[in-house]
Enzyme design. Structure first.
Site, mmCIF file in Angstrom:
data_model
loop_
_atom_site.group_PDB
_atom_site.id
_atom_site.type_symbol
_atom_site.label_atom_id
_atom_site.label_comp_id
_atom_site.label_asym_id
_atom_site.label_seq_id
_atom_site.Cartn_x
_atom_site.Cartn_y
_atom_site.Cartn_z
ATOM 1 N N HIS A 148 7.587 -20.057 -2.840
ATOM 2 C CA HIS A 148 8.188 -18.912 -2.149
ATOM 3 C C HIS A 148 7.447 -18.548 -0.866
ATOM 4 O O HIS A 148 7.924 -17.721 -0.081
ATOM 5 C CB HIS A 148 8.221 -17.696 -3.076
ATOM 6 C CG HIS A 148 9.394 -16.789 -2.836
ATOM 7 N ND1 HIS A 148 10.140 -16.830 -1.683
ATOM 8 C CD2 HIS A 148 9.948 -15.821 -3.609
ATOM 9 C CE1 HIS A 148 11.101 -15.916 -1.756
ATOM 10 N NE2 HIS A 148 11.006 -15.295 -2.907
ATOM 11 N N ASP A 204 12.717 -19.521 0.952
ATOM 12 C CA ASP A 204 13.275 -18.230 0.534
ATOM 13 C C ASP A 204 14.305 -18.436 -0.573
ATOM 14 O O ASP A 204 14.864 -19.534 -0.740
ATOM 15 C CB ASP A 204 13.936 -17.529 1.724
ATOM 16 C CG ASP A 204 12.923 -17.159 2.802
ATOM 17 O OD1 ASP A 204 11.762 -16.874 2.457
ATOM 18 O OD2 ASP A 204 13.308 -17.178 3.989
#
Length: 483
Positions: free
Chosen positions: A457, A461
């Site tokens: 992450h 995204d």
């Protein structure tokens, strides 16, 4: 006698050491150039090492089961085919100068005596004057020397547990963790004074002045050492693993981890430390893939090809990864590397153990080409016949626990990548589908599978992962006939 060195080879850019698994030749045996003389085992692969010259194996320096750094001399070949003598070869070997990065020669029969202690002696001087055992203790890999320099540690003070007392990375880290380095660095002048008093006793006033200097040193401006210590802690956190120890109970069976299990454990811990793991799951209909596979199975078989469901998935991933550079990239320091190639890592179950060979430039291969590559790599992986280059350089990984019945998994992202796809079992399920002609909803039996995308992450995204999985679902559910 013309002696040729046989070093521990570099079997990959990330390989730092290797283990001598088996000697295929004995001292005195004749060997031909490129004839295998020993087997080695590294973090990545097992391999046979060929002789660099025709001659005779005259000396073996590293026994079976010993692990040494890359570049360490493990044996000597005599080009003239003369077996090692009792005394002359050893003396001849001691007389040879030792290069800074070259591994040390065999220990001489009569070690030279050391008459004085010097705290600032150079490694080059040590190489020229000390015994082979002392050279091994004071010399080590560049990584160990860098750690010692950053921590302000004289590496000659560290007890080595490596080959013939060589200081290993774990040795220097344990030395620093144990506080010995800090204790030595806190009062360096006092330590030097102590050594001088051993060589020649100082007058009484000098002894009385020693405590007076201590407060001054404590009030002195802080050195930049803490910064290096912090950097070193991060490097150790991202590269070193020490597993906790638990008590053994009655009836328990204890076994030492083999190489594959040890490396898997270390890699998984480090991967979880480094990557910020998030997972997204999607369900994919394999009806179209199953139909194409059944229709072409006999035609592919005539060409000697076998195309699995995994091959369809790999082909689909290779076609869309270029449109998702973050999924095919990696964070490197403060930079982002967008890989110029689509290199698919394909996890292979060794039962026990796991290895991930790589299909390089997978986006340039056809469906049948990828299918053949998967079978070839998996077969040679299980036979321990992969080369170092075939298990390095992955930009994206696919693991298939579904082949063993797992419905869905949450795989760990391998270091050096930002995403991994886990494919679940393909099973028949009753689902609601829409009739393309009438638009009516119908109950139908379809082959379906759950896919999970594990992604870092920090770089990928949630929306990017969703778009990637949606494109993958669309391509597999409407698979092109000409792939």
């Amino acid at each position: 006698m013309s002696r040729i060195e046989v070093p521990m080879p570099q079997m990959g850019e990330s390989i730092a050491e290797g283990t001598v698994s088996k000697w295929l030749k004995e001292v005195g045996d004749s060997v031909e150039r490129d004839e295998p003389i020993l087997e080695i085992s590294t973090d990545k692969v097992d391999a046979e090492i060929p002789s660099p010259s025709t001659g005779a194996l005259v000396e073996i320096l590293v026994a079976e089961g010993e692990t040494v750094e890359v570049g360490t001399i493990v044996a000597y070949i005599d080009k003239d085919g003369v077996a090692a003598g009792s005394g002359a070869p050893a003396a001849e070997q001691v007389a040879e100068p030792l290069r800074d990065e070259a591994p040390p020669p065999a220990q001489p029969s009569e070690p030279a005596s050391v008459t004085s202690v010097q705290t600032s002696i150079d490694q080059e001087d040590v190489a020229c004057t000390a015994t082979s055992e002392e050279r091994l203790r004071t010399r080590s890999t560049p990584v160990v020397r860098r750690i010692a320099a950053e921590a302000g540690v004289d590496i000659s003070r560290v007890s080595g547990t490596g080959y013939q007392g060589r200081v290993t990375k774990q040795d220097i880290l344990s030395y620093i963790e144990g506080g010995e380095a800090a204790a030595a660095a806190e009062l360096p002048d006092a330590a030097v004074g102590t050594e001088r008093r051993v060589a020649a006793p100082e007058p009484a006033p000098a002894v009385e002045r020693a405590p007076v200097a201590t407060p001054d040193r404590r009030s002195a401006p802080p050195s930049p050492a803490p910064t290096h210590v912090g950097d070193d802690l991060w490097r150790r956190f991202s590269r070193e693993v020490e597993h906790p120890v638990f008590p053994v109970r009655d009836g328990d069976r204890v076994e030492t981890m083999d190489k594959v299990r040890r490396l898997t454990a270390e890699h998984m811990v480090l991967a979880k430390r480094i990557h910020s793991h998030v997972h997204s799951v999607i369900e994919i209909d394999f009806t179209a893939v199953d139909r194409i596979r059944r229709q072409n199975k006999s035609r592919w078989a005539k060409r000697g090809a076998r195309v699995s469901y995994t091959a369809f998935v790999a082909w689909a991933c290779s076609r869309i990864l270029r449109d998702f550079p973050t999924v095919n990239g990696v964070i490197s320091g403060d930079n982002i590397i967008y890989r110029g190639s689509v290199n698919l890592g394909m996890a292979v179950d060794l039962n026990p153990g796991l290895i991930v060979p790589v299909i390089h430039d997978a986006d340039n291969l056809s469906l049948v080409g990828i299918g053949r590559k998967i079978i070839d790599l998996a077969t040679r992986a299980k036979a321990r016949q992969l080369s170092p280059g075939e298990i390095q350089g992955a930009s994206f990984t696919i693991t298939n626990p579904g082949v063993l019945g797992t419905m869905v998994g949450m795989p760990v992202i391998p270091k050096g990548t930002s995403a991994i796809l886990g494919t679940g079992s393909i099973e028949k399920r009753v689902v609601v589908v829409t009739d393309r002609e009438t638009g009516d909803d119908l109950m139908a039996i379809r082959k379906r599978s759950f896919f999970s995308l594990g992604y870092d992450h920090r770089l990928v995204d949630g929306a990017d992962s969703a778009r990637f999985l949606s494109r993958l679902k669309e391509l597999l559910e409407d698979f092109p006939e000409d792939a």
